[in-house]
Design a protein around this motif. Sequence first.
Motif, PDB file in Angstrom:
ATOM      1  N   HIS A  65     -24.024  31.185  66.705  1.00 18.82           N
ATOM      2  CA  HIS A  65     -24.621  32.349  66.041  1.00 18.82           C
ATOM      3  C   HIS A  65     -25.831  31.928  65.197  1.00 18.82           C
ATOM      4  O   HIS A  65     -26.660  32.753  64.849  1.00 18.82           O
ATOM      5  N   ILE A 115     -19.550  34.463  69.198  1.00 19.75           N
ATOM      6  CA  ILE A 115     -18.132  34.115  69.062  1.00 19.75           C
ATOM      7  C   ILE A 115     -18.036  32.668  68.607  1.00 19.75           C
ATOM      8  O   ILE A 115     -18.483  31.760  69.324  1.00 19.75           O
ATOM      9  N   GLY A 144     -20.146  24.513  64.425  1.00 21.93           N
ATOM     10  CA  GLY A 144     -20.024  24.233  62.996  1.00 21.93           C
ATOM     11  C   GLY A 144     -18.693  23.616  62.612  1.00 21.93           C
ATOM     12  O   GLY A 144     -17.791  23.467  63.447  1.00 21.93           O
ATOM     13  N   ASP A 145     -18.558  23.296  61.322  1.00 16.11           N
ATOM     14  CA  ASP A 145     -17.295  22.735  60.826  1.00 16.11           C
ATOM     15  C   ASP A 145     -16.163  23.758  60.986  1.00 16.11           C
ATOM     16  O   ASP A 145     -15.040  23.415  61.356  1.00 16.11           O
ATOM     17  N   GLY A 146     -16.482  25.039  60.745  1.00 16.22           N
ATOM     18  CA  GLY A 146     -15.464  26.082  60.914  1.00 16.22           C
ATOM     19  C   GLY A 146     -14.964  26.125  62.351  1.00 16.22           C
ATOM     20  O   GLY A 146     -13.756  26.222  62.603  1.00 16.22           O
ATOM     21  N   ASN A 174     -22.226  21.867  57.857  1.00 15.82           N
ATOM     22  CA  ASN A 174     -23.096  22.266  56.731  1.00 15.82           C
ATOM     23  C   ASN A 174     -22.275  22.567  55.478  1.00 15.82           C
ATOM     24  O   ASN A 174     -22.782  23.135  54.516  1.00 15.82           O
ATOM     25  N   HIS A 243     -24.648  32.697  54.363  1.00 16.47           N
ATOM     26  CA  HIS A 243     -24.134  32.644  55.739  1.00 16.47           C
ATOM     27  C   HIS A 243     -25.039  33.455  56.670  1.00 16.47           C
ATOM     28  O   HIS A 243     -25.384  33.018  57.757  1.00 16.47           O
TER      29      HIS A 243
HETATM   30  C1  LIG Z   1     -13.797  33.812  67.143  1.00 16.29           C
HETATM   31  C2  LIG Z   1     -14.499  34.246  65.887  1.00 16.29           C
HETATM   32  N1  LIG Z   1     -13.828  34.253  64.727  1.00 16.29           N
HETATM   33  C3  LIG Z   1     -14.434  34.639  63.582  1.00 16.29           C
HETATM   34  C4  LIG Z   1     -15.760  35.026  63.613  1.00 16.29           C
HETATM   35  C5  LIG Z   1     -16.453  35.438  62.312  1.00 16.29           C
HETATM   36  N2  LIG Z   1     -17.341  34.341  61.891  1.00 16.29           N
HETATM   37  C6  LIG Z   1     -18.662  34.373  62.130  1.00 16.29           C
HETATM   38  S1  LIG Z   1     -19.434  32.981  61.623  1.00 16.29           S
HETATM   39  C7  LIG Z   1     -18.015  32.329  61.023  1.00 16.29           C
HETATM   40  C8  LIG Z   1     -17.982  30.980  60.334  1.00 16.29           C
HETATM   41  C9  LIG Z   1     -18.468  29.903  61.198  1.00 16.29           C
HETATM   42  O1  LIG Z   1     -18.529  28.704  60.479  1.00 16.29           O
HETATM   43  P1  LIG Z   1     -19.035  27.395  61.130  1.00 16.29           P
HETATM   44  O2  LIG Z   1     -18.407  27.219  62.482  1.00 16.29           O
HETATM   45  O3  LIG Z   1     -18.853  26.300  60.163  1.00 16.29           O
HETATM   46  O4  LIG Z   1     -20.579  27.674  61.407  1.00 16.29           O
HETATM   47  P2  LIG Z   1     -21.760  27.943  60.363  1.00 16.29           P
HETATM   48  O5  LIG Z   1     -21.803  29.426  60.145  1.00 16.29           O
HETATM   49  O6  LIG Z   1     -21.453  27.191  59.126  1.00 16.29           O
HETATM   50  O7  LIG Z   1     -22.976  27.459  61.049  1.00 16.29           O
HETATM   51  C10 LIG Z   1     -16.943  33.197  61.251  1.00 16.29           C
HETATM   52  C11 LIG Z   1     -15.545  32.923  60.865  1.00 16.29           C
HETATM   53  C12 LIG Z   1     -16.424  35.029  64.859  1.00 16.29           C
HETATM   54  N3  LIG Z   1     -17.703  35.398  64.963  1.00 16.29           N
HETATM   55  N4  LIG Z   1     -15.788  34.595  65.973  1.00 16.29           N
END
Ligand SMILES: Cc1ncc(C[n+]2csc(CCOP(=O)(O)OP(=O)(O)O)c2C)c(N)n1
Length: 322
Positions: A65, A115, A144-146, A174, A243
């Motif tokens: 994203h 996603i 990402g870390d998430g 990040n 974010h």
């Molecule tokens: C499967 C899914 N779960 C939840 C979301 C909502 N969401 C959008 S961005 C995000 C956090 C992502 O964090 P990270 O992977 O660390 O990436 P960053 O935004 O730090 O680049 C979440 C939970 C989503 N888009 N898709």
Amino acid sequence: MAENKEKLLEMYTTMVRIRTFEQKAIDLFAAGKFPGFVHSYLGEEAIAAGVCSNLRKDDYICSTHRGHGHLIAKGGNLQLMMAELFGKATGYCKGKGGSMHIADVDLGILGANGIVGAGMPIATGAAFACKYRKSDSVAIAFFGDGASDRATFHESLNLASIWKLPVVFICENNGWAISNAQTSHQNITDISDRATAYGIPGVSVDGNDVVAIAEAADAAIERARKGDGPTLVECKTWRHRGHFEGDPAIYKDPKDQEEWLADNKDAIARMEKKLVGLKYAGQDYLDKIKAEVREEVEAAVQFAEQSPDPEPAEVLTDVYTA
Ligand SMILES: Cc1ncc(C[n+]2csc(CCOP(=O)(O)OP(=O)(O)O)c2C)c(N)n1
């Protein structure tokens, strides 16, 4: 690599191109010039620039994203990107995808993705196709870390390991998953440690040091090309913005924010210092690069603004495929 002047200047220019595009997109979005979402890549430029500096046109990337930087570093067309943000008929997805769904299959860009964690299985599949076709192309998954908490991460690493697929997993740590600090969702410091569970190499690098990233990615990509399988590379960085644009990021400690944005941490400022120190470029030459990139981005905005909206009759075309 420190001796390779052309490569260092190319990576610097890519970082400047990403930052300039992102800053412009932020300003235009704040001014209400286009709809949708912007997840800014400001602060993370070194990762896309360093990794993609080692890729060929016939290599693949899967983005996130927060994907503008990956697309730019893989050679994405700024005019088509900007037109897509504006929702115009001339955009990459004819205005139907927006910021989070840009793809350019001819350039091996298999798509940004709204996603979280969805790019990893796609990159793993692309790597399977490379191996099956006996090509020596590789696939990169940015995430990402998430996303590294998702099942898609664990399943992709496991399958890629067992089948020795030519894929490199690039974790952009990040420090945040929306408003959750890494410490609140993971009981580990280095995400690269997770590679051990899958029997593949894992390394952590300074995500604001474009040379360190390029070197780590180069080794991982060469390993993949040779048929030795995947690698997990964690790049530790910081996102400058919230974010998404509009998120005031009150969860960040202002002291951390100040530290990460300072010249001794910022990837572009550090690279400028390095280039000048090595006498590869004077400040006036770097300023010229920045001015040229600004013009390129302005031309992209002009292209987007002057482009037509999609025809209402086309609302359902290109949406489904049989
Ligand atoms: C499967 C899914 N779960 C939840 C979301 C909502 N969401 C959008 S961005 C995000 C956090 C992502 O964090 P990270 O992977 O660390 O990436 P960053 O935004 O730090 O680049 C979440 C939970 C989503 N888009 N898709």
